[in-house]
Structure formats: C-alpha cells, structure tokens
Design a protein around this motif. Structure first.
Motif: not given
Lengths: 198, 198
Positions: A175-176, A196-198, B13-17, B160-166
C-alpha cells in the motif's frame, strides 16, 4: 490474455460481510430491487433488478468466464451445491482438497488449486479463454492484488454501514495502491464503481 | 435547526488516513487536480480544483457554518495555528482543555467541549445558525452517529487503497445503519457521494 478482475458488493465503510457473516440482506438488496429478471441456477437466489442494475449485472455475468473463490466463500455456500448461481466454472484456492465434496458433486465444474493464487489465475485463464477471470473479494483478491494480478476492481457500494466484518481486501503488502478514476453507474440500493488498477 | 453532516475524503477501502497518519497526498490530491482556485487562509494548503470538484467543495464550504473536530485532528494540525483553512469556527471535543494553546491563540474562534458529542452538537448548532454543522470523520463522527445526531454523510471516495489506518467511522453501536442512495458527483481523483441517514 483474459483480464483478471475482482468485484464485490461492499458497504460504504468497506466490508463485504458484516460481523459474524451478517448483513447480506443489505449487501445484496440490489439483486431484488426491481422487476427485470436475470437467470439464476438457484431459484432461492432470484435476481430481479432495476433496468440499469440489470444491465450492469448482465454485462458482468456475460464478461466473466470463470470465478476464483477462496475457501471461506466455498465453505460458506457449500460450493453452491456444485452449481454457481451464475452457472460458471469455479476455481477454489484452498490448502486441502475436499475429496468428499468432490465425490458428492461429480458433475460440478470446480477446480481445486493448492498452489496459491498465481497457480489459480493460470488455471482460471486456461478456462476463461477470451473472457474475464473474476476473483471474489476478501483474502484471495488481496493475495492476487499483492502479486500484481488484478487489473480492475468493480465495487458495488451499498448504502449501509456495517461497522465491521470482512474487509474488501484487508492489509495490503504494497500500500498505497493507486487506481484510475472509476466508471460510475448509479443504481438502486447500490452505486457501481469500476476502477482500473494503475 | 441546522443539519448535522459528516464528511471526509476516504480511500476506496474505507480509510480517512493511512497507517501511521500517511496517505494524505493521495486522499487530498483532488484539492490540487485543476486550476479553479478556492480561497484558503493557509497558503501552504492551496485549493486548485477542476470545475466540478470546485463547485462541489464550494457548496460544502458555503453550507457549513462550524466544524466539530476531535482531539486527534486538533493535535495532528495543532489546531491549524488557530485559523481553519476554510476560516470557520471550530468546536473541539476533548477530555482536557488545552489551556496553553488557548493562551497562545487568543483570537482563535475555537470552543473546547469536555461533555461529549451531544454537548458539542448543541454548542455547534448555536454557532451555526441556519448553516450546517460539519463533523470531521473518525471517532467523533462515530459517536455522533451512535447517538443519532448525524443526518447526512458526504464521502469523497478517492481512487486509492490504503490497506489500513483510520476508518471513516469504525465499530458502530447499532450496526447496520441504513442510508439512502447517494447523490453522485464524478470528480477528478475523487467521486463525491452524498448519503442521507435513514
């Protein structure tokens, strides 16, 4: 070569199942929000959608040649009794091959792969021909994404907050991950976003 | 009475940070994706947006009369030096009042509330007049939602996918929470979705 795509109905807060495998009546409410029928092999899982949702779902169903699913979904559905609702061949990523289930479902077009997601994608591509390989959300999709195998993410965002449960992808190795802006289709009890995934 | 709304830029994926307060360059890339300027009190936080994103953001900025923020965001930004980028009064929900910060920023239109989110919303409504009360995402928004205080959720979904966080809201007291289908505005490096809570 066929495109590898993952897709799922997801709550606004990012879950494809609520706590303790709950919430499906909300996540899949859009499958029953209209009066355009779509064929299902399982009469207990009817598809009756609005025109725009039906067109969207039909395009997905027509486009996908094979699904890759993980052990969780296979177990949760008992392999749909050997016939997927969309009547597609299935590749199951698993650690152990369920010999008894296979013996009980000799006609099921299911392939069990124990070598991980890369092998599963290779096998699925062989089955899909020119069509897409559809990877179900959750662990298997995350493993595919981590290995650079996912080209598109089709998310059906449902207007519900589940507060917890099974995340769309979970913790990513790299990630990201940046995506392109999506194609958007407004639906009823759902908003369809194709990335689409970049 | 003024409407209470929460809003945030959120990863798909649902994260604000992201993990360890990362990812903001992606979450707020849409603030700099065009050439329509929007005034900011902080030259180091410029807003230069596409026309549709600028119209959307301007409607939000015009509509909100006061923001409620939690201790996390207040600390992260050091209270924006006493002046919010959108030049709005701020109500901070906190356990302890930061007397030293207040002494150092005597002109700051900041109110510190130690009685919880219900008191914060009452105080904010008094400040907002006919305008909306904007609640920042995360813990404070979740507490407001749990107490039935949130009427709308304006989510800016970032590709974007952040994979974790807030998480946007986190574990809810009364999940599932049903929302209406959203108003949708397609943006650049963002998709704006406005939901009413049912």
């Amino acid at each position: 070569m066929s495109k590898v795509v993952t897709g799922a109905s997801m709550s606004l807060d990012g879950f494809i199942a609520g706590p303790g495998e709950t919430g499906f009546e909300h996540l899949f409410a859009w499958y029953q929000s209209g009066d355009v029928p779509i064929a299902s092999t399982h009469p207990e899982i009817p598809f009756n959608l609005t025109p725009s949702d039906a067109a969207y779902l039909q395009a997905w169903l027509d486009g996908v040649g094979v699904y890759i699913v993980g052990k969780r979904l296979f177990t949760l559905t008992d392999g749909w009794g050997g016939v997927h609702p969309a009547d597609k061949p299935i590749v199951v990523v698993t650690h152990t091959v369920p010999e008894q289930w296979i013996a009980e479902h000799p006609e099921a077009p299911f392939t069990f792969v124990t070598g991980g997601v890369k092998e599963a994608v290779d096998v699925a591509r062989g089955i899909a021909g020119e069509k897409m390989v559809g990877v179900s959300g959750g662990d298997v999709a995350r493993q595919c994404l981590d290995q650079g195998l996912i080209e598109e993410i089709w998310v059906d965002i449902v207007p519900v907050l589940l507060g917890g449960g099974v995340p769309l992808l979970g913790e990513l190795a790299d990630a990201p991950v940046l995506l392109e802006d999506p194609e958007i289709v407004a639906g009823t009890r759902v908003t369809h976003l194709k990335y689409r995934v970049r």
